[in-house]
Design an enzyme around this catalytic site. Structure first.
Site, short mmCIF file in Angstrom:
data_model
loop_
_atom_site.label_atom_id
_atom_site.label_comp_id
_atom_site.label_asym_id
_atom_site.label_seq_id
_atom_site.Cartn_x
_atom_site.Cartn_y
_atom_site.Cartn_z
N LYS A 3 -33.54 74.53 44.15
CA LYS A 3 -33.47 74.11 45.56
C LYS A 3 -34.10 75.22 46.39
O LYS A 3 -33.43 76.08 46.95
CB LYS A 3 -32.01 73.84 45.95
CG LYS A 3 -31.90 72.97 47.15
CD LYS A 3 -30.55 72.36 47.27
CE LYS A 3 -30.28 71.86 48.67
NZ LYS A 3 -31.32 71.05 49.27
N ARG A 54 -25.03 75.86 41.93
CA ARG A 54 -26.42 75.39 41.99
C ARG A 54 -27.31 76.46 42.62
O ARG A 54 -28.44 76.68 42.21
CB ARG A 54 -26.49 74.07 42.77
CG ARG A 54 -27.84 73.41 42.72
CD ARG A 54 -27.82 71.99 43.25
NE ARG A 54 -27.56 71.92 44.68
CZ ARG A 54 -27.46 70.80 45.38
NH1 ARG A 54 -27.58 69.62 44.77
NH2 ARG A 54 -27.23 70.81 46.66
N GLU A 93 -36.36 59.44 45.65
CA GLU A 93 -35.26 59.73 46.58
C GLU A 93 -35.76 59.58 48.00
O GLU A 93 -36.82 58.98 48.23
CB GLU A 93 -34.70 61.15 46.32
CG GLU A 93 -35.74 62.24 46.35
CD GLU A 93 -35.21 63.63 45.99
OE1 GLU A 93 -34.00 63.83 45.87
OE2 GLU A 93 -36.06 64.53 45.86
#
Ligand code: PMP
Length: 297
Positions: free
Chosen positions: A151, A52, A184
C-alpha cells in the site's frame, strides 16, 4: 478540524507539521500508508492495518522506527489528543529526505506521521441512495510492475481513475486490469450480487486485499450468503442485481448505475442493505478501545 498531528515522535499543531521537499515520499511516492477508522471510540481492525503497514514496509525495505505495538498506541494517542470518538486516521511512513537521485540509500530515515480527522468520502445521502459509477479507461497497474499488496504512496494510477469519474460526472470509477477483468474502484473493493450470491475479484487480478472486504466476506458468511472470489467482467457488473464498494474511507456504499446501466431497480438492494446494517453494528461494537473505560462511563 483535528489540530494535533503526530510527526516523528511529537504531537504538533497541523500548521507546524512540515516535511522536507527532498523527502522521497514526495519526490517519488516512495513510502507507504494506511487508512484506519475509529467508531465510537473503537479503532476498527487496528492490528490488521498495522500488520499490513509493516508488510508493505518490509516489501520495500523501509525500516519503521517503532514496534507494531508502539504504532498501535501512537494511533490511539493521536485520536485522544484530538478528542475524537469517530474519525478517519491516515498513517504515513515516507522514505525520508534524500537527494534528487532515485536511490533510497541516501535517505536519512523514515518520517512517520499520523492525522486523525472527520471524513465522509461520499455525501451522506449517497450511502442511502447509492452512487453512480463509470468504467475507467485507465487500467490498474499490473501486479508484476507494482504489487497492490504494497500500500504505497504511489497512487497516481488511482488519482487518474478518480479524475475520469469526475470528468464523466460520476461519483466513482470502476477499474479493470490489462486483461479486461474488473478489479476494484479507485480506492475501494467491489462486490456484485446475483441471485443472492456475492462475487468479488480475487486479489491476484490487481485488487488490494481490503480489510473492509475481509469484514464483509465474514459478515456475508454469518448471514448465510455464499461468497465467490472469481474473475468477472463489466458485463457481469451491468447485469448484477446489486453492486457495492467497500473500503475504510468509503465504508460500504451501494452503486446504482454503471456506465449508464441501471443496477437492479436503481436502488440499493436487500443484500447490500443487510450487509450495511451488519457492518455498522460490527464497526461500533468491535475494535481497540481508545479511551479507558472509566472515562466513558
Ligand atoms: N483498494 C484500494 C486501491 C484502496 O486504496 C483501498 C483503501 N485502502 C481499498 C481497496 C480498500 O481497502 P481497506 O478496506 O483495507 O481500506
Amino acid at each position: 478540524m483535528a489540530s494535533q498531528i503526530f510527526l516523528n515522535g511529537e504531537f504538533i499543531h497541523r500548521d507546524e507539521a512540515k516535511l522536507s521537499v527532498f523527502d522521497h515520499g514526495l519526490l517519488y511516492g516512495d513510502g507507504i500508508f494506511e487508512g484506519i477508522r475509529v467508531y465510537d471510540g473503537n479503532v476498527f481492525k487496528l492490528a490488521e492495518h498495522i500488520r499490513r503497514l509493516y508488510d508493505s514496509a518490509k516489501s520495500i525495505l523501509l525500516d519503521i522506527p517503532y514496534s507494531q505495538a508502539e504504532m498501535c498506541e501512537l494511533v490511539c494517542e493521536t485520536v485522544r489528543r484530538n478528542d475524537l470518538s469517530s474519525a478517519y486516521i491516515r498513517l504515513v511512513v515516507t522514505r525520508g529526505p534524500g537527494d534528487l537521485g532515485i536511490s533510497p540509500y541516501i535517505c536519512h530515515g523514515a518520517q512517520v506521521f499520523i492525522i486523525a480527522e472527520q471524513l465522509s468520502m461520499f455525501a451522506p445521502s449517497l450511502y442511502e441512495e447509492g452512487i453512480t459509477a463509470i468504467t475507467a479507461a485507465t487500467r490498474r497497474n499490473r501486479t508484476d510492475a507494482l504489487n497492490p499488496k504494497i500500500k504505497s504512496l504511489n497512487y497516481l494510477n488511482n488519482v487518474l481513475i478518480k479524475i475520469e469519474a469526475q470528468a464523466a460526472g460520476a461519483n466513482e470509477a470502476i477499474v479493470l486490469n490489462t486483461e479486461g477483468y474488473v478489479v476494484e474502484g479507485s480506492g475501494e473493493n467491489i462486490f456484485i450480487v446475483r441471485d443472492g450470491v456475492l462475487s468479488t475479484p480475487p486479489a491476484y487480478l490487481g485488487a488490494l486485499e481490503g480489510i473492509t472486504r475481509g469484514t464483509i466476506v465474514s459478515l456475508a458468511h454469518e448471514l448465510g450468503y455464499q461468497v465467490k472470489e472469481e474473475p468477472f467482467t463489466r458485463h457481469d457488473v451491468y447485469v448484477a442485481d446489486e453492486v457495492f464498494l467497500t473500503g475504510t474511507a468509503a465504508e460500504l456504499v451501494p452503486v446504482v448505475t454503471v456506465d449508464k446501466r441501471t443496477i437492479g431497480d436503481g436502488r440499493p438492494g436487500p443484500v447490500t442493505r443487510k450487509l450495511h446494517q451488519a457492518f455498522q453494528l460490527t464497526t461500533r461494537r468491535d475494535g481497540m478501545k481508545v479511551y479507558p473505560q472509566e472515562a466513558i462511563s
